[in-house]
Structure formats: C-alpha cells, structure tokens
Design a protein around this motif. Structure first.
Motif, PDB file in Angstrom:
ATOM      1  N   SER A   1       1.635  16.768 -14.645  1.00  0.00           N
ATOM      2  CA  SER A   1       0.497  17.559 -15.157  1.00  0.00           C
ATOM      3  C   SER A   1       0.249  17.285 -16.637  1.00  0.00           C
ATOM      4  CB  SER A   1       0.740  19.058 -14.960  1.00  0.00           C
ATOM      5  OG  SER A   1       1.632  19.539 -15.944  1.00  0.00           O
ATOM      6  N   GLY A   2       1.271  16.805 -17.344  1.00  0.00           N
ATOM      7  CA  GLY A   2       1.099  16.469 -18.760  1.00  0.00           C
ATOM      8  C   GLY A   2       1.165  17.649 -19.706  1.00  0.00           C
TER       9      GLY A   2
ATOM     10  N   ALA B   1       0.852  -1.202   0.000  1.00  0.00           N
ATOM     11  CA  ALA B   1       0.000   0.000   0.000  1.00  0.00           C
ATOM     12  C   ALA B   1       0.886   1.250   0.000  1.00  0.00           C
ATOM     13  CB  ALA B   1      -0.917  -0.014   1.212  1.00  0.00           C
ATOM     14  N   GLU B   2       1.979   1.192   0.751  1.00  0.00           N
ATOM     15  CA  GLU B   2       2.904   2.326   0.834  1.00  0.00           C
ATOM     16  C   GLU B   2       3.515   2.605  -0.539  1.00  0.00           C
ATOM     17  OE1 GLU B   2       5.479   2.719   4.594  1.00  0.00           O
ATOM     18  OE2 GLU B   2       6.812   1.848   3.081  1.00  0.00           O
ATOM     19  N   ARG B   3       3.886   1.569  -1.256  1.00  0.00           N
ATOM     20  CA  ARG B   3       4.484   1.761  -2.588  1.00  0.00           C
ATOM     21  C   ARG B   3       3.460   2.336  -3.569  1.00  0.00           C
ATOM     22  NH1 ARG B   3       7.413  -2.896  -1.525  1.00  0.00           N
ATOM     23  NH2 ARG B   3       6.055  -4.314  -2.653  1.00  0.00           N
ATOM     24  N   ALA B   4       2.227   1.824  -3.493  1.00  0.00           N
ATOM     25  CA  ALA B   4       1.181   2.333  -4.397  1.00  0.00           C
ATOM     26  C   ALA B   4       0.973   3.822  -4.137  1.00  0.00           C
ATOM     27  CB  ALA B   4      -0.115   1.561  -4.182  1.00  0.00           C
TER      28      ALA B   4
ATOM     29  N   ASP C   1      -5.849  -1.308 -12.126  1.00  0.00           N
ATOM     30  CA  ASP C   1      -6.369  -0.770 -10.861  1.00  0.00           C
ATOM     31  C   ASP C   1      -7.411   0.327 -11.076  1.00  0.00           C
ATOM     32  OD1 ASP C   1      -4.874   1.343 -11.758  1.00  0.00           O
ATOM     33  OD2 ASP C   1      -3.577   1.475  -9.991  1.00  0.00           O
ATOM     34  N   GLY C   2      -7.836   0.533 -12.322  1.00  0.00           N
ATOM     35  CA  GLY C   2      -8.882   1.533 -12.582  1.00  0.00           C
ATOM     36  C   GLY C   2      -8.333   2.921 -12.864  1.00  0.00           C
ATOM     37  N   SER C   3      -7.024   3.122 -12.701  1.00  0.00           N
ATOM     38  CA  SER C   3      -6.440   4.436 -12.994  1.00  0.00           C
ATOM     39  C   SER C   3      -6.325   4.600 -14.518  1.00  0.00           C
ATOM     40  CB  SER C   3      -5.069   4.573 -12.321  1.00  0.00           C
ATOM     41  OG  SER C   3      -4.198   3.574 -12.797  1.00  0.00           O
ATOM     42  N   TYR C   4      -6.108   5.832 -14.971  1.00  0.00           N
ATOM     43  CA  TYR C   4      -6.087   6.095 -16.407  1.00  0.00           C
ATOM     44  C   TYR C   4      -4.761   5.699 -17.038  1.00  0.00           C
ATOM     45  CZ  TYR C   4     -10.382   8.491 -15.520  1.00  0.00           C
ATOM     46  OH  TYR C   4     -11.666   8.751 -15.151  1.00  0.00           O
ATOM     47  N   ARG C   5      -4.844   4.986 -18.148  1.00  0.00           N
ATOM     48  CA  ARG C   5      -3.634   4.645 -18.903  1.00  0.00           C
ATOM     49  C   ARG C   5      -3.441   5.635 -20.056  1.00  0.00           C
ATOM     50  NH1 ARG C   5      -1.667  -0.553 -19.831  1.00  0.00           N
ATOM     51  NH2 ARG C   5      -3.736  -1.452 -19.821  1.00  0.00           N
TER      52      ARG C   5
ATOM     53  N   HIS D   1       1.315  10.225  -9.110  1.00  0.00           N
ATOM     54  CA  HIS D   1      -0.082  10.237  -9.536  1.00  0.00           C
ATOM     55  C   HIS D   1      -0.317  11.462 -10.390  1.00  0.00           C
ATOM     56  CE1 HIS D   1      -1.243   6.849  -7.127  1.00  0.00           C
ATOM     57  NE2 HIS D   1      -0.572   7.356  -6.115  1.00  0.00           N
ATOM     58  N   PRO D   2      -1.083  11.329 -11.482  1.00  0.00           N
ATOM     59  CA  PRO D   2      -1.322  12.508 -12.310  1.00  0.00           C
ATOM     60  C   PRO D   2      -2.090  13.565 -11.528  1.00  0.00           C
ATOM     61  CG  PRO D   2      -2.691  10.656 -13.034  1.00  0.00           C
ATOM     62  CD  PRO D   2      -1.764  10.133 -11.991  1.00  0.00           C
ATOM     63  N   HIS D   3      -1.686  14.796 -11.721  1.00  0.00           N
ATOM     64  CA  HIS D   3      -2.389  15.914 -11.114  1.00  0.00           C
ATOM     65  C   HIS D   3      -3.374  16.425 -12.169  1.00  0.00           C
ATOM     66  CE1 HIS D   3      -3.016  19.981  -9.704  1.00  0.00           C
ATOM     67  NE2 HIS D   3      -2.519  20.425 -10.841  1.00  0.00           N
ATOM     68  N   LEU D   4      -4.675  16.128 -11.982  1.00  0.00           N
ATOM     69  CA  LEU D   4      -5.673  16.478 -13.000  1.00  0.00           C
ATOM     70  C   LEU D   4      -5.949  17.976 -12.977  1.00  0.00           C
ATOM     71  CD1 LEU D   4      -8.328  13.609 -12.799  1.00  0.00           C
ATOM     72  CD2 LEU D   4      -6.074  13.630 -13.848  1.00  0.00           C
TER      73      LEU D   4
END
Ligand code: OGA
Ligand code: ZN
Ligand code: ZN
Length: 392
Positions: free
Chosen positions: A161-162, A116-119, A294-298, A124-127
């Motif tokens: 941020s992309g 969990a700590e690694r995940a 895991d449901g996150s965006y690819r 993570h993308p900042h939308l």
C-alpha cells in the motif's frame, strides 16, 4: 523418494508442485512434460548455464564460477533422464553432468504459461484513494520490535500500500534509529543520518520552516530517490501541521484515464529537480511519472519547491504546463487524500517513490513541533521481507 541428491545453487526454497514425467531431446533444446500436463522447453545453453554442481557454483557463496562463454560452440546434450522424486539428470558431450531439482526447474521454466504465472504472483501495488483514511494499517512499536511475524506483516503492508503508521512508540530522541534499523541500515543524505524536522531560522529546506509543504516526494534531486521514508513524531503541540498523503500511482492512473495526452507527456518529459543550498548542488533530470517496461508504475518524482525551470521545445511548453498543473490539482483533491494529524509517539512510514506527502502550515508560536526523519532504500525493505518470508 527425496530430492536430496539435487543441489540448489540458491538460498531460496522451491516446493515441488509438479514433477517431470517425460523428457524429449530436440536439436538444441530439451522438452520437459510435467505431471500436470504443462510442457516447458529448456535450451541446451540455458541448462548448461544453470548447472548447480559444486564445480560450476561455489557452494559457500552460491555464486557461479562457471561462465557459459567457455563451453565449445558444438556442446551437445547427449543424455537426459528422470530419477527418483522427479530429479532431472543430464549428460553433456564434454563429459560434464548436471542434476536439477524439480522444484527449482519448474520455478524457472520459461514457457508462456510459467512466465504468465510468475508475473501474476509478483506483488502488485494496491492503489488507494481517500478510503485509506479508514483502512490505514497501524502497527504497535513494541510488537514490531519484538515479533518477526508483526515485522513481516508491517513490511508487507508497506510494500503493497506504500503507507503505514507505527503507534505507541517512545518519544525519546533516537528511538527512530532503532525502528529503522529493525528493517535495515539507514541511507544517509546531506541532511544527515537522521534529520530534525523543526522550524529553524537558518532552514536549508522549506521542510524546516512552518510553511505549508505541498505534496511531494523527498530528494527528487537525487538519481535514486529514497524508497522508504520515516517521519517520527516526538512532539506536536503547535496549532496546524497536519499530514496529508496521496498515492501517486493512483493519481497517475486517474490522469491516464481523464487526460491521456497529459499522462503521456509527464511520463516522457524529463524535468529538472535542483537542490538549492549554500553547500550542495544536487540535480536530477527525470520524468514526474516513471513506468516500467511493462507499463506498470516505477516511481513518482515530484516536489514543486525543488523544481528547476522547465526546459522543453517552445511548442511543447503550453502542454507541459497543462499536464503539470492538472497533476498538481489532482493531488490536492480530498477524495484522493489521507489527512491526519500525527501525534507524539506515532510515525509515518511510507514509500517515498510512490506516495506523496505534505504538511499543512503550523503556528510555531503556539507550541513545539518536532519530528525526526530518516530513509532506507526500497531494495532494503524488499530484501528484508524476502529473507523473513524464507522462514514463514
Ligand atoms: C519533510 C517533510 C513533513 C512534516 O521533512 O520532508 O515533508 O510534517 N515533513 O513536517
Ligand atoms: Zn556443473
Ligand atoms: Zn518531505
């Protein structure tokens, strides 16, 4: 006390945040209790598989020569002890010995808390939505070219941020080559290593006209869309031609909220994108919104002008049009967009598998407009950043 006698079969470094304080041998596994109370099981096969000794791993490449399929089925862990500085030494029933660095072992522990700590620690993308107009990260060309710290800051902003902008760049043709190669080697395509974005009479893409180019990702016709796109402005004297961007992940997230069935359909329906050219015939069937396990965006894959006719069962067709039209309408909403004119000496650098880009129509008779573009894969960005971060 030092961990100097423990090899790490890796190029990364692993700070020691906790050390093993107790080892308990169970049938088939070793239980490690750490100084902060965490308890991590490690299976015998996992430990043997990850032995970092120079017989198992060739020290020059740090790649494994040993294969776990080669140990006998009845291999047993017969001895386990904690040495100086938390180094763990193991003895095996076939006489082999394995010595583990406590930082490495902790970083790879697979108890629930460690996983969990690694995940959580993963980037993570900042939308973003239209507030990005004010928050857009701009980086100075010269500083990016000369400072590893500024390069690192830029690449982090691009990863998270992309969408980034490079400013005060030379307007001599070919300068983009140096900027892109400061990150990695360039991904060539049928449009060349560098592509010239100008209004051309013999255009082989709508990009090379003066038309409005709706929000899209580049090369959705390829199995792997380029991960990073550069659009570098050498001249922009024509009336019109402003740039627009939306964060495709943020649009997908809104779609998920307001129209879950539409969202679901766009993640599960493959759509064909085709390149229509006299010389090439690239095709790719893939969903517009792709998710990770895991449901996150690819990634987002979208270019209306490169899309083939929908080919789904008749009863699904009305729903697919509903979802597709809604998605496009959402990308057009100003509250989700960044809109800005790119001036000579500025470049957009963005994640082409996430951020959609557009150009307003321009009047080619009113002045010259000349952009250059090129691509890198996302892997190259991430690898460059990981290696830069080893030093910081
Ligand atoms: C492209 C493109 C945008 C522009 O070449 O892929 O989207 O501003 N160009 O010309
Ligand atoms: Zn070994
Ligand atoms: Zn484009």
């Amino acid at each position: 006390m030092t961990t100097a006698n423990a090899t790490i079969a890796d190029w990364r470094s692993y700070p020691v945040t906790a050390v093993p304080v107790a080892l308990t041998l169970h049938p088939g596994s070793l239980q490690v209790t750490w100084s902060d109370g965490r308890v991590s099981p490690f299976h015998d096969l996992w430990l043997r598989d990850n032995c970092p000794c120079p017989t198992c791993v060739y020290p020059v490449t740090r790649e494994q020569m040993f294969e776990i399929a080669d140990v006998p089925d009845d291999l047993l862990l017969v001895e386990a002890r904690i040495e100086d500085a938390g180094v763990v030494r193991l003895g095996w029933s076939d006489g082999h010995a394995s010595v583990f660095h406590p930082g490495w072992l902790r970083a790879h522990a697979y108890d629930a808390e460690s996983r969990a700590e690694r995940a959580h620690e993963q980037a993570h993308p900042h939308l973003w939505r239209s507030e990005m107009n004010q928050q857009l990260a701009g980086f100075d060309y010269e500083e990016v070219m000369t400072s590893d710290q500024v390069l690192t800051d830029w690449l982090r902003a691009l990863r998270d941020s992309g969408l980034t902008q490079i400013r005060n760049a030379p307007t001599t043709a070919g300068s983009l080559d140096g900027l892109a190669r400061r990150v990695a080697f360039i991904r060539e395509s049928s449009f060349g290593v560098m592509f010239e974005v100008k209004s051309k009479a013999d255009a082989d893409s709508n990009a090379y006209t003066a038309f409005n180019l709706p929000l899209h990702t580049d090369l959705p016709t390829r199995e792997l869309q380029p991960g990073v796109q550069f659009l570098y402005c050498l001249r922009n004297d024509a009336i019109g031609g402003n740039s627009r961007f939306v964060d495709g992940f943020a649009v997908a997230e809104e779609l998920r909220r307001v129209a879950p069935a539409c969202f679901e359909l766009l993640t599960q329906t493959s759509v064909e994108f085709r390149n229509k050219s006299a010389r090439n015939d690239y095709r790719c069937n893939a969903p517009i919104i792709a998710l990770n396990d895991d449901g996150s965006y690819r990634e987002i894959r979208m270019a209306n002008f490169l899309r083939g006719p929908f080919d789904v069962a008749p009863e699904v067709m009305p729903q697919l049009y509903e979802a597709y039209r809604l998605f496009i309408r959402m990308t057009r909403e100003p509250r989700l967009q960044v809109a800005r004119r790119l001036e000579a000496g500025q470049a957009w650098v963005f994640d082409n598998r996430r951020v959609l880009h557009a150009r307003d129509a321009f009047d080619p008779a009113s002045g010259e407009r000349h952009f250059q573009g090129c691509y890198l894969d996302r892997d190259e960005l991430l690898s460059r950043l990981f290696v830069l971060e080893r030093k910081s």
